[in-house]
Design a protein around this motif. Sequence first.
Motif, PDB file in Angstrom:
ATOM      1  N   TYR A 170      32.382  15.969   2.407  1.00 31.07           N
ATOM      2  CA  TYR A 170      31.937  14.638   1.971  1.00 31.07           C
ATOM      3  C   TYR A 170      31.788  13.748   3.197  1.00 31.07           C
TER       4      TYR A 170
ATOM      5  N   LYS B  43      30.810   2.625  -1.494  1.00 30.28           N
ATOM      6  CA  LYS B  43      30.692   2.958  -2.906  1.00 30.28           C
ATOM      7  C   LYS B  43      31.750   2.193  -3.682  1.00 30.28           C
TER       8      LYS B  43
ATOM      9  N   GLU C  75      32.045   4.463  -8.951  1.00 30.21           N
ATOM     10  CA  GLU C  75      31.175   5.512  -8.413  1.00 30.21           C
ATOM     11  C   GLU C  75      31.998   6.662  -7.834  1.00 30.21           C
ATOM     12  N   ILE C  76      33.050   6.316  -7.113  1.00 29.44           N
ATOM     13  CA  ILE C  76      33.910   7.352  -6.533  1.00 29.44           C
ATOM     14  C   ILE C  76      34.616   8.139  -7.633  1.00 29.44           C
TER      15      ILE C  76
ATOM     16  N   ARG D 265      33.525   8.672 -10.680  1.00 30.38           N
ATOM     17  CA  ARG D 265      32.548   9.557 -11.317  1.00 30.38           C
ATOM     18  C   ARG D 265      32.268  10.778 -10.437  1.00 30.38           C
ATOM     19  N   MET D 266      32.170  10.549  -9.126  1.00 29.03           N
ATOM     20  CA  MET D 266      31.928  11.665  -8.197  1.00 29.03           C
ATOM     21  C   MET D 266      33.080  12.661  -8.236  1.00 29.03           C
TER      22      MET D 266
ATOM     23  N   LEU E 172      24.730  18.661  -7.925  1.00 30.68           N
ATOM     24  CA  LEU E 172      25.511  17.445  -7.684  1.00 30.68           C
ATOM     25  C   LEU E 172      25.162  16.806  -6.344  1.00 30.68           C
ATOM     26  N   LYS E 173      24.715  17.614  -5.383  1.00 29.48           N
ATOM     27  CA  LYS E 173      24.312  17.067  -4.083  1.00 29.48           C
ATOM     28  C   LYS E 173      23.175  16.065  -4.235  1.00 29.48           C
TER      29      LYS E 173
ATOM     30  N   TYR F  59      24.842  12.744  -5.887  1.00 28.46           N
ATOM     31  CA  TYR F  59      25.827  11.991  -5.116  1.00 28.46           C
ATOM     32  C   TYR F  59      25.560  12.154  -3.622  1.00 28.46           C
TER      33      TYR F  59
END
Length: 619
Positions: free
Chosen positions: A80, A86, A90-91, A93-94, A140-141, A144
Amino acid sequence: MIDRQIPQERLDFLWLLAYTAALVFILRLVNLQVLGGAHYREIAEKNRTQIIAQAAPRGRIFSSDEVALVTSKPSFSLIYFPGQAKTVPEIDRMAKALARPLGADYEDLRKNIYKAASREKPVRLAENLPPKIMLALSELKAIYPGVDVIVEARRYYPFGPYLSHLVGYIGKMDPKEWASRARDKNYSMDSRLGKAGLEQMYEKELKGKDGGIYLEVDSRGKLNRVLESRKWIPGADIFLTIDSKAQAAAEEGLQKSISGKGAVVALDPRTGAVLAFVSMPDYDPNMFVLSGSEKEGLAAGKILPEFNVALQGSYPPGSIFKIITGAAILESGRVRPDEKFHCPGWYDAGSRVFKCWEKKGHGDVAFIEGLAKSCDVYFYNASQRAGALAIEKQARAFRLGQISGIPLSGEKPGNVFGPSLRAAKKSYWFIGDTLNQAIGQGETLMTPMQAAGEIAAVANGGIFHRPYYVDRIVRSDGQMILPPRKPETLSRVQLKEGTWALIREGLRSVVQEGTGQAGKIAGAEIYGKTGTAQNPQGKDHAWFVAYATINNEPSKIAVAVLVEHGEHGASAAVPIAKAVIEAALRAELPSGAKPAPEPALPQGQKLLLPPATQARGVL
């Protein structure tokens, strides 16, 4: 009025100080900008950049027939890279989205991402990711930003325990190893390096040049941007003298033996090249590099058997020593080759009766038949005539008590049993000692490597070559570091041509009509000697040494087999040697011969890399 004029001497001294200070300043400037410029630029660069290292593929290891025995395979790590700030949702959810495919704890993952975001430094979220989750992570890349997968190279042994005692294994550096390599930029504290075998001996050649992702950081160490990704340079490839099919036959035969323990060593008598090298118990080198789900199917809690039976196991040679005793008898001139001794099944030494392995006896026996049927009583009688000192002399000529010189650590020299050592200790030598010496018992000890050297010397006329197993080493750019080597002669056994001829005829009779008949191979002449060595700790050990010729050409293979607790050489060791010889000579034997075995892949696995003859990729 007071005269304040400064003396000229003081002015000169002040000017000298000024010139000296200026000179020191200039020299310091030259040191900083010119002489030490590279050093200080490097320090400044380190303060400005951070590197996420990507391990380079180690050099591959191939058999002589170009089967990839050791390779590297892709290893995926999830990184990461914190970018724009963020929000907490957001974090969260990631972290939740990544935790599901990774099978990781959500809270731990969330904390790692928070830490990376607050410090603005990249972090590894997961390592050694299995290929099955790569598709989910790829999706996912795109959702996010900052999440990425980097590819590294990890050591892979596709055939598991195959050739493990020669190949060795790699592992993480311990503090002592790190201390010796701390200044080497190609190593970091978590680097892996060779710990045993080829992996250790050729660490310098096998180790590639690592690549990495270079990051720009500010004075507080916070990430500004990704500068570049530098490609790794693979290590050099090693091509062995090992024949993959002969090795597979040796391993398969020993695994299926009565004990599953022992050793097989096969040499090319013309050069000393090692064609097969097996020591059991063995181990799977993958145990030291695999993790997580990849360890499924490996034996749980398996202890690493570092004892190399082929080099370190010293055993009574039993009747394979009769080759050496036979040489002493014939060279002494005190026993005619056609002279017969009667074998009733025992020999009366006065204070003790020594038995022959054949309880009913062999009748009247001369040299050829005595060797073919391994008649103990013949060798009891003939050895008394030749003398124990003559046998000891031949044992030393056949390099007992000396290591073979193969470039592997820990080799044992065996032990020579004879009257000269007793005399040095001011001790007595008895008739019974000579009788035990003659049949390879008593204090005589031999390693499987020495046994292979013994039979190879018979095949080539007495030459002992230094055994070797590396044929050549080639860099990734095609440059040859180590070219094919020339045979190195260590010593030679000097026997009369008639003696060699009689020994070979006796060994041929062993297979044609004696104790080694199970070793016959259509299309080849096999010369061999069985042996059963008494073992006070349990069942007897089984030996067989042999070499083969085709159309009277120089022998291309000599093999020694030891099966611990195998009881009888004829039943336990001979079939293994036969399979190894058939595999090694497969191209020259009749087409109806049994197909040679292939190196066996662990169940459910596929060999990932192409053979060496194809173009080399990154992995």
